[in-house]
Design a protein around this motif. Sequence first.
Motif, PDB file in Angstrom:
ATOM      1  N   LYS A  92      30.810  38.845  46.562  1.00  0.00           N
ATOM      2  CA  LYS A  92      31.409  39.876  45.900  1.00  0.00           C
ATOM      3  C   LYS A  92      30.720  41.021  45.220  1.00  0.00           C
ATOM      4  O   LYS A  92      31.292  42.530  44.931  1.00  0.00           O
ATOM      5  CB  LYS A  92      33.019  40.005  44.560  1.00  0.00           C
ATOM      6  N   ILE A  93      29.535  41.064  45.013  1.00  0.00           N
ATOM      7  CA  ILE A  93      28.964  42.525  44.263  1.00  0.00           C
ATOM      8  C   ILE A  93      27.817  42.707  45.545  1.00  0.00           C
ATOM      9  O   ILE A  93      27.773  43.723  45.378  1.00  0.00           O
ATOM     10  CB  ILE A  93      27.599  40.614  43.318  1.00  0.00           C
ATOM     11  N   SER A  94      27.407  41.238  46.901  1.00  0.00           N
ATOM     12  CA  SER A  94      27.698  42.323  47.673  1.00  0.00           C
ATOM     13  C   SER A  94      27.995  44.035  47.844  1.00  0.00           C
ATOM     14  O   SER A  94      27.909  44.548  49.110  1.00  0.00           O
ATOM     15  CB  SER A  94      27.022  41.460  49.094  1.00  0.00           C
ATOM     16  N   ALA A  95      29.642  43.194  48.160  1.00  0.00           N
ATOM     17  CA  ALA A  95      30.675  44.519  48.477  1.00  0.00           C
ATOM     18  C   ALA A  95      30.938  45.971  47.409  1.00  0.00           C
ATOM     19  O   ALA A  95      30.691  46.245  47.877  1.00  0.00           O
ATOM     20  CB  ALA A  95      32.031  43.418  48.343  1.00  0.00           C
TER      21      ALA A  95
ATOM     22  N   GLY B 115      25.963  27.661  49.002  1.00  0.00           N
ATOM     23  CA  GLY B 115      27.248  26.735  48.568  1.00  0.00           C
ATOM     24  C   GLY B 115      28.458  28.504  47.906  1.00  0.00           C
ATOM     25  O   GLY B 115      29.258  28.666  47.129  1.00  0.00           O
ATOM     26  N   LYS B 116      28.522  29.284  48.565  1.00  0.00           N
ATOM     27  CA  LYS B 116      29.036  30.850  48.213  1.00  0.00           C
ATOM     28  C   LYS B 116      29.807  30.998  49.510  1.00  0.00           C
ATOM     29  O   LYS B 116      30.465  32.435  49.582  1.00  0.00           O
ATOM     30  CB  LYS B 116      28.145  31.689  47.971  1.00  0.00           C
ATOM     31  N   ALA B 117      29.725  31.058  50.310  1.00  0.00           N
ATOM     32  CA  ALA B 117      30.099  31.670  51.547  1.00  0.00           C
ATOM     33  C   ALA B 117      31.915  31.786  51.319  1.00  0.00           C
ATOM     34  O   ALA B 117      33.060  32.475  51.797  1.00  0.00           O
ATOM     35  CB  ALA B 117      30.559  30.330  52.787  1.00  0.00           C
ATOM     36  N   GLY B 118      32.699  30.901  51.046  1.00  0.00           N
ATOM     37  CA  GLY B 118      34.288  30.438  50.588  1.00  0.00           C
ATOM     38  C   GLY B 118      35.362  30.264  51.901  1.00  0.00           C
ATOM     39  O   GLY B 118      34.906  29.900  52.555  1.00  0.00           O
ATOM     40  N   ASP B 119      35.335  31.561  51.353  1.00  0.00           N
ATOM     41  CA  ASP B 119      36.545  31.797  52.676  1.00  0.00           C
ATOM     42  C   ASP B 119      36.522  32.859  53.498  1.00  0.00           C
ATOM     43  O   ASP B 119      36.860  33.578  54.530  1.00  0.00           O
ATOM     44  CB  ASP B 119      38.068  32.300  52.366  1.00  0.00           C
ATOM     45  N   GLU B 120      34.852  33.529  53.385  1.00  0.00           N
ATOM     46  CA  GLU B 120      34.321  33.986  54.377  1.00  0.00           C
ATOM     47  C   GLU B 120      33.889  33.556  55.986  1.00  0.00           C
ATOM     48  O   GLU B 120      33.616  32.358  56.702  1.00  0.00           O
ATOM     49  CB  GLU B 120      32.501  34.732  54.663  1.00  0.00           C
ATOM     50  N   THR B 121      34.213  35.012  56.960  1.00  0.00           N
ATOM     51  CA  THR B 121      34.394  33.785  58.253  1.00  0.00           C
ATOM     52  C   THR B 121      32.525  35.686  59.090  1.00  0.00           C
ATOM     53  O   THR B 121      32.368  35.928  58.422  1.00  0.00           O
ATOM     54  CB  THR B 121      34.988  34.090  58.616  1.00  0.00           C
ATOM     55  N   LEU B 122      32.854  34.748  60.125  1.00  0.00           N
ATOM     56  CA  LEU B 122      31.600  35.836  60.631  1.00  0.00           C
ATOM     57  C   LEU B 122      32.192  36.747  60.842  1.00  0.00           C
ATOM     58  O   LEU B 122      31.961  38.282  60.188  1.00  0.00           O
ATOM     59  CB  LEU B 122      30.598  35.112  62.213  1.00  0.00           C
ATOM     60  N   GLU B 123      33.308  37.310  60.829  1.00  0.00           N
ATOM     61  CA  GLU B 123      34.111  38.789  61.415  1.00  0.00           C
ATOM     62  C   GLU B 123      34.269  39.412  59.975  1.00  0.00           C
ATOM     63  O   GLU B 123      34.042  40.656  59.809  1.00  0.00           O
ATOM     64  CB  GLU B 123      35.223  38.574  62.208  1.00  0.00           C
ATOM     65  N   SER B 124      34.742  38.790  58.490  1.00  0.00           N
ATOM     66  CA  SER B 124      34.609  39.496  57.907  1.00  0.00           C
ATOM     67  C   SER B 124      33.459  39.138  57.141  1.00  0.00           C
ATOM     68  O   SER B 124      33.249  40.429  56.412  1.00  0.00           O
ATOM     69  CB  SER B 124      35.157  38.411  56.832  1.00  0.00           C
ATOM     70  N   VAL B 125      31.966  38.531  56.983  1.00  0.00           N
ATOM     71  CA  VAL B 125      30.261  39.495  57.289  1.00  0.00           C
ATOM     72  C   VAL B 125      29.991  40.355  57.740  1.00  0.00           C
ATOM     73  O   VAL B 125      29.859  41.332  57.131  1.00  0.00           O
ATOM     74  CB  VAL B 125      29.638  37.728  57.123  1.00  0.00           C
ATOM     75  N   GLU B 126      30.661  40.036  59.138  1.00  0.00           N
ATOM     76  CA  GLU B 126      30.088  41.857  59.746  1.00  0.00           C
ATOM     77  C   GLU B 126      30.651  42.509  59.384  1.00  0.00           C
ATOM     78  O   GLU B 126      30.147  43.746  59.091  1.00  0.00           O
ATOM     79  CB  GLU B 126      30.479  41.600  61.143  1.00  0.00           C
ATOM     80  N   THR B 127      32.076  42.570  58.996  1.00  0.00           N
ATOM     81  CA  THR B 127      32.951  43.744  58.547  1.00  0.00           C
ATOM     82  C   THR B 127      32.050  44.487  57.230  1.00  0.00           C
ATOM     83  O   THR B 127      32.552  45.466  57.055  1.00  0.00           O
ATOM     84  CB  THR B 127      34.362  43.041  57.921  1.00  0.00           C
ATOM     85  N   ASN B 128      32.153  43.816  56.132  1.00  0.00           N
ATOM     86  CA  ASN B 128      31.292  43.791  54.864  1.00  0.00           C
ATOM     87  C   ASN B 128      30.361  44.181  54.981  1.00  0.00           C
ATOM     88  O   ASN B 128      29.262  45.558  54.834  1.00  0.00           O
ATOM     89  CB  ASN B 128      31.352  42.729  53.950  1.00  0.00           C
ATOM     90  N   LEU B 129      28.978  44.343  55.972  1.00  0.00           N
ATOM     91  CA  LEU B 129      27.918  44.489  56.877  1.00  0.00           C
ATOM     92  C   LEU B 129      28.281  46.133  57.232  1.00  0.00           C
ATOM     93  O   LEU B 129      27.275  47.205  56.831  1.00  0.00           O
ATOM     94  CB  LEU B 129      26.853  43.945  57.722  1.00  0.00           C
TER      95      LEU B 129
END
Length: 226
Positions: free
Chosen positions: A83-86, A154-168
Amino acid sequence: MNIVAIDGPSGTGKSTTAKMVAEELGYTYLDTGAMYRAIAYLVESGELRVESFQNSQIKLSFDENNQILINGVNRENEIRDPKISAVVSKYSAVPAIREALTAQQREIASAQPCVLDGRDIGTVVFPNAKHKFFLTADYKTRAARRLLELQNAGKAGDETLESVETNLRARDKADSTREVAPLVKAQDAIEIDTSHLTIQEQVQKVLQSVSEAARCNNSLDTTHKG
């Protein structure tokens, strides 16, 4: 002032590289990104108001493990939350925040040789740094690295490869288009694509460049004296 500036977007391995390079050279490692994350965390948690930032008594420092301390309290775990990364780009674009943290970074690094990583080290914080690098990598590689990092913490939660890429991609756009200290490669920085490199390989590329520059300077000094 002996400074190694390592810039680049998230997921390129710049923080890990900076830490290892600092250890090899016997320099101090300064995690500037953690400082901006700390401010973002404070604002998001309601402990700080942006408009009162300049008059606040917030003191940022690092412990012996290079983990961020906010007024003496370790908040490393909190600032690494997705959430902070975002939202960190939003706060790092605030002129007053950048000005204050840039001043702190310069003060710390003026006292000893340092390796700093961030997004504007070689362009704004230390434009006259002796050694500048800009790390890049393709989005798929960066997303995979970032997701693994979150999972290990231990912070991945519901994150996926796609959601992480979108955030990046969203953070890259915010960082590179902001008016204050945008993410950009310094003209005299050495670019390193880390997409297919191990951490050890990219660390060696940086160390080799620093070593070659030192030898060149020594040669010039000897020639001049002769």
